[in-house]
Design a protein around this motif. Sequence first.
Motif, mmCIF file in Angstrom:
data_model
loop_
_atom_site.group_PDB
_atom_site.id
_atom_site.type_symbol
_atom_site.label_atom_id
_atom_site.label_comp_id
_atom_site.label_asym_id
_atom_site.label_seq_id
_atom_site.Cartn_x
_atom_site.Cartn_y
_atom_site.Cartn_z
ATOM 1 N N THR A 196 -2.915 -4.691 5.257
ATOM 2 C CA THR A 196 -4.018 -5.208 4.425
ATOM 3 C C THR A 196 -4.785 -4.072 3.781
ATOM 4 O O THR A 196 -5.123 -4.105 2.592
ATOM 5 N N GLN A 200 -2.926 -2.473 0.829
ATOM 6 C CA GLN A 200 -2.998 -3.285 -0.385
ATOM 7 C C GLN A 200 -4.339 -3.101 -1.091
ATOM 8 O O GLN A 200 -4.406 -3.006 -2.328
ATOM 9 N N ASN A 201 -5.416 -3.012 -0.320
ATOM 10 C CA ASN A 201 -6.746 -2.803 -0.906
ATOM 11 C C ASN A 201 -6.845 -1.439 -1.585
ATOM 12 O O ASN A 201 -7.421 -1.308 -2.664
#
Length: 537
Positions: free
Chosen positions: A385, A388-389
């Motif tokens: 996660t 991806q950020n």
Amino acid sequence: MKKIICLFCALMLFALDVSNIQPSNNSEEELLEVKENKAVFGEHLFSGNFKQVSKNIYNPDYKVNIADVIDIKIWGAVELSLKAEVDSKGNIFIPQVGVINVLGVNNKDLVKIIQDKVKQIYKDNVFVYANMQTYQEVLVFVSGNVKKPGLYAGLSSDSVIQFIDKAGGINLNYGSFRDINILRNNEIIKELDLYDFLLNGRIENITFRNSDVIFVNSIKSYVSVSGEVYKPYRFELGNDIVSLADIARVANVKPTATTALVKSYDENNKISINTYKKSEFKDVILKSADEIEFNPDFNADKINITINGEHKSLHNMVVSKGTSLQDVLDKLEFTDMSELSSVQLFRKSVSSLQKNLLLASLKELETLALTSTSQTPQEAGIKATWTQNVLAFIDRAKKVQPKGQIVIEDKSLYKDIILEEADVINIPSKNNLVVVSGEIQVPGAFVFLDKYKVKDYIKIAGDFSQRADKNRILIIHLNGKAEQFKGSGFLTNKVKLAKGDSILVLPKIDSYNLQVVSLLSQILYQIAVTTKVVLDI
């Protein structure tokens, strides 16, 4: 048993990390094209527009085939109109006239053949007209350096471009636009050069027959062209493209180009680089794989600058080379609102440098984000996660364009700053505002008060947001100078605010990787200083 469990856990961790890597849909050929990154002259030709069109064109040498449809009209003593299809034996049937064999008859002889048969029945005052209504398709092989070699159907009157378009077009990596052969019965009957069509709009009509072959040969000699041209492509050499003057003509050199830099490769593993003036172009013979860059090479005595902001003079000015910032300011007429102590200077070369430094940092951040490892399955999930950020932040950050402001700490330095072409001078307007933005509750502009410190302005702006880093606050002065303010510690009262200053509160960075945190902090600082914008992560 423990070893097996450990191995299983390691494989699971690897699978978690690898699952976040998106597979590429690019073929090996597409990757090669990306690597070369050289546009090919004529590549737009085969975009699917030709294969969608097929039109019956009168062809006098076309030989009537089975399933062709012939439009026949008879008038005079007898009135008759019909569409006759050539049957499996090569015959057509006309009522009251009978069977006529037309298989293999040339289109130009069709009317006479039918008329002779009709006149055997009707001797006088009967007239005949015949026209091919529907042509039988032919099957043509398209081979060689095309994207989809195969057997393609079309009309005998279709052009070679239509058949190649059906085969996906010429392979741009190694196919030739200038060396195309048409073969019939294993013999070359025509050699075609599509540059004649691309440059002059001329193409030779060919009557295709079943089992003809269109063969696209490999590219042999070529040069690459860039710089001051309207057509920056890879061109194939030929009888009409031999010299530097020829390629200048074909590539549509812009009027601003005065010189050409030619990089050549010889058989002795040496690279030669030469520059030629426009008057020498016709005497320079090109070699295969030459790289040619056309450039403007002018000596200017003057430069053009822009003056924005609070003043009553011209906003564009042409000045001599060597003119200083103070020289220009001495020529301007100011107003009572002109803030001359903080004149701003923006320069394209500085903006470009700032952009390159930012892109280099972003590239390093991308590498760190994609290569950092995880120790546990839980950490791998968090990393996916978080990665991806970070990648989304990188995409946004790449679009940022630094302003290229030169920091001038004292107005006494104006006389020492020599202006460059396209410099932008901005005369700020006197104001008593302080702008507060970034990670705060209510960003805005507030009235400057001598007694107010940084914390006071942040407080009247609604205080810090939950994501604010209270120890990473930037003060950007009108002259472009940036100072870092910490909410606690010895720097708390070191920064003195002035009218027109901007307070930027940077966001807090959450990550398990200290190296990434450090680099992200540096990038956020770069963006804030060069743009006066706080980019969220």
